[in-house]
Each structure stands twice: as structure tokens, then as C-alpha cells.
Design a protein around this motif. Structure first.
Motif, PDB file in Angstrom:
ATOM      1  N   ALA A  68       1.271  -1.624   0.005  1.00 48.16           N
ATOM      2  CA  ALA A  68      -0.241  -0.119   0.075  1.00 48.16           C
ATOM      3  C   ALA A  68       1.278   1.227   0.093  1.00 48.16           C
ATOM      4  CB  ALA A  68      -0.844   0.128   1.504  1.00 48.16           C
ATOM      5  N   ILE A  70       0.901   5.741   0.296  1.00 43.08           N
ATOM      6  CA  ILE A  70       0.131   7.208  -0.160  1.00 43.08           C
ATOM      7  C   ILE A  70       0.668   8.267   0.418  1.00 43.08           C
ATOM      8  CG2 ILE A  70      -0.429   7.417   2.327  1.00 43.08           C
ATOM      9  CD1 ILE A  70      -2.827   8.777   2.290  1.00 43.08           C
ATOM     10  N   ILE A  92      -3.696  15.402  -1.011  1.00 44.28           N
ATOM     11  CA  ILE A  92      -3.221  13.839  -0.969  1.00 44.28           C
ATOM     12  C   ILE A  92      -3.315  13.180  -2.194  1.00 44.28           C
ATOM     13  CG2 ILE A  92      -4.344  11.525   0.152  1.00 44.28           C
ATOM     14  CD1 ILE A  92      -2.936  13.720   2.644  1.00 44.28           C
ATOM     15  N   LEU A  95      -2.591   7.397  -2.529  1.00 49.23           N
ATOM     16  CA  LEU A  95      -3.406   5.887  -2.707  1.00 49.23           C
ATOM     17  C   LEU A  95      -3.840   5.015  -3.154  1.00 49.23           C
ATOM     18  CD1 LEU A  95      -4.009   4.739   0.621  1.00 49.23           C
ATOM     19  CD2 LEU A  95      -6.181   5.808  -0.404  1.00 49.23           C
ATOM     20  N   TYR A  96      -3.127   3.261  -2.559  1.00 51.41           N
ATOM     21  CA  TYR A  96      -3.119   2.332  -3.449  1.00 51.41           C
ATOM     22  C   TYR A  96      -3.033   1.347  -2.417  1.00 51.41           C
ATOM     23  CZ  TYR A  96      -2.629  -1.240  -6.573  1.00 51.41           C
ATOM     24  OH  TYR A  96      -3.574  -2.313  -7.685  1.00 51.41           O
ATOM     25  N   GLY A 107      -5.844   1.198   4.612  1.00 49.13           N
ATOM     26  CA  GLY A 107      -6.595   2.626   3.661  1.00 49.13           C
ATOM     27  C   GLY A 107      -6.158   3.771   4.777  1.00 49.13           C
ATOM     28  N   LEU A 110      -3.094   4.103   6.811  1.00 49.71           N
ATOM     29  CA  LEU A 110      -2.526   5.181   5.991  1.00 49.71           C
ATOM     30  C   LEU A 110      -2.515   6.502   6.220  1.00 49.71           C
ATOM     31  CD1 LEU A 110      -1.622   2.792   2.655  1.00 49.71           C
ATOM     32  CD2 LEU A 110       0.486   3.791   4.668  1.00 49.71           C
ATOM     33  N   PHE A 111      -3.795   7.002   5.947  1.00 48.57           N
ATOM     34  CA  PHE A 111      -4.386   7.725   6.270  1.00 48.57           C
ATOM     35  C   PHE A 111      -3.847   9.165   7.074  1.00 48.57           C
ATOM     36  CE2 PHE A 111      -7.637  11.634   7.180  1.00 48.57           C
ATOM     37  CZ  PHE A 111      -6.687  12.603   5.986  1.00 48.57           C
ATOM     38  N   TRP A 141     -13.285   7.874   1.434  1.00 46.62           N
ATOM     39  CA  TRP A 141     -12.599   9.849   1.510  1.00 46.62           C
ATOM     40  C   TRP A 141     -13.427  10.118   2.376  1.00 46.62           C
ATOM     41  CZ3 TRP A 141      -7.566  10.451   2.025  1.00 46.62           C
ATOM     42  CH2 TRP A 141      -6.908   9.610   0.933  1.00 46.62           C
ATOM     43  N   CYS A 144     -12.900   9.828   5.557  1.00 49.99           N
ATOM     44  CA  CYS A 144     -12.082  10.021   6.493  1.00 49.99           C
ATOM     45  C   CYS A 144     -12.322  11.577   6.538  1.00 49.99           C
ATOM     46  CB  CYS A 144     -10.654  10.062   5.454  1.00 49.99           C
ATOM     47  SG  CYS A 144     -10.090   8.255   5.549  1.00 49.99           S
TER      48      CYS A 144
END
Length: 173
Positions: A68, A70, A92, A95-96, A107, A110-111, A141, A144
Motif C-alpha cells: 500500500a 499514500i 493527498i 493512495l493505493y 487505507g 495509512l491516511f 474519503w 476519512c
């Protein structure tokens, strides 16, 4: 899920990360010109390592494989219809999460790690854009804390511009 470690990328690992990001980019955007390296990747060191508003994180499994990624970079005002203070804003990007590791919270992990770095650096505004064809991206998102600002067509892509900030933003139409 394997145990995943989050790592902030420095100079010694940038080539490995660029290769991973390019592979993901080909999968997500097969119609793009993949012979030209995107600006942020060609200037990886300046963008993600040297700039105080830049950072790039990866998630690694127990074998050390990147699963992953970001990044965040200084927002450069490239969308003139969005008006917010750029001196404390980051975008940002990239992201993968590998298909085998999706829907397991990676994910989000990571964020949040990237968000902690950004807040420590004084960032108050988080901007990003995504596309409707990226399955689950808009919902992710939103979870988030991002809100939709405007949707526009850029080139061949319908693009959703989003913001995570307590600041008021002016969107010019």
C-alpha cells in the motif's frame, strides 16, 4: 491479514516506491501515457522528502513487500477554481492498496499516519480529488472526513474535488 508496518520513505527507498506507484497507476489508469513520468514522481526527493509539507508512506507486509502507498505534497493551486490558503494546504495523492489487502483498514491506517505527520507540520487543509470509476473511493474519503466541493470534467475524467478542513473554501464555477 499479514501484520503491516507503516514506513515513511526516505532517499534510500524512493526507486522501489516509484516502481510500485507506476505499477498501480497502470492498473488504475490504463489509458494514460505511461512513458512520461508524472512530475511528482520525477521530482520525488524534492516533492516528498525535502519539502516540509511533503511525505510518502508505504505499508509493508511481513516479507517486506510494499502492499500500500499514500503521499502528500504541497498544494500548488493547480485548480484555479478552488480558492483556499495554499501555504498550509496539502494534496493527498497516490493512495493505493494491493487488492489482497483491501477492506481490512489499511487505507485508513495509512491516511491517519499521514494526517498525524501533516498536523505535526502545521497543515490545516487537506485537499484531494478522486474519480467515480474508482470503486469505493468516494465512500472511503467521506469516512476519512472529506466533503465534496465540486465535480468537474478534466480531460477524459470526471473528477470529484474534496476537502478535509474546518476552513471555508470558495469554489468558483
Amino acid at each position: 491479514m499479514d501484520y503491516i508496518t507503516i514506513e515513511r520513505i526516505g532517499l534510500s527507498r524512493q526507486d522501489e516506491v516509484i516502481a510500485y506507484v507506476l505499477k498501480a497507476r497502470k492498473e488504475l489508469f490504463p489509458g494514460l501515457d505511461h512513458d512520461r513520468l508524472p512530475v511528482d514522481l520525477s521530482a520525488f526527493q524534492a516533492t516528498y522528502i525535502e519539502d516540509k509539507q511533503g511525505a510518502f508512506l508505504v505499508g509493508r507486509n511481513t516479507r517486506g513487500d510494499i502492499v500500500a502507498a499514500i503521499g502528500m505534497l504541497r498544494y500548488d493551486g493547480r485548480f484555479p477554481f478552488l480558492k483556499f490558503r495554499q501555504d498550509d494546504a496539502v494534496e493527498i495523492v497516490r493512495l493505493y492498496v494491493d487488492k489482497r489487502y483491501r477492506r481490512q483498514g489499511l487505507g485508513l491506517k495509512l491516511f491517519h499516519a499521514l494526517q498525524d505527520i501533516a498536523r505535526h507540520q502545521g497543515v490545516k487543509t487537506f485537499y484531494l480529488h478522486t474519480h467515480p470509476f474508482l470503486s469505493g473511493a468516494l465512500a472511503f474519503w467521506t469516512i476519512c472526513g472529506f466533503r465534496e466541493l465540486v465535480t468537474k470534467i478534466h480531460g477524459d475524467f470526471e473528477t470529484i474535488h474534496m476537502l478535509n478542513s474546518d476552513l471555508d473554501v470558495q469554489v468558483l464555477h
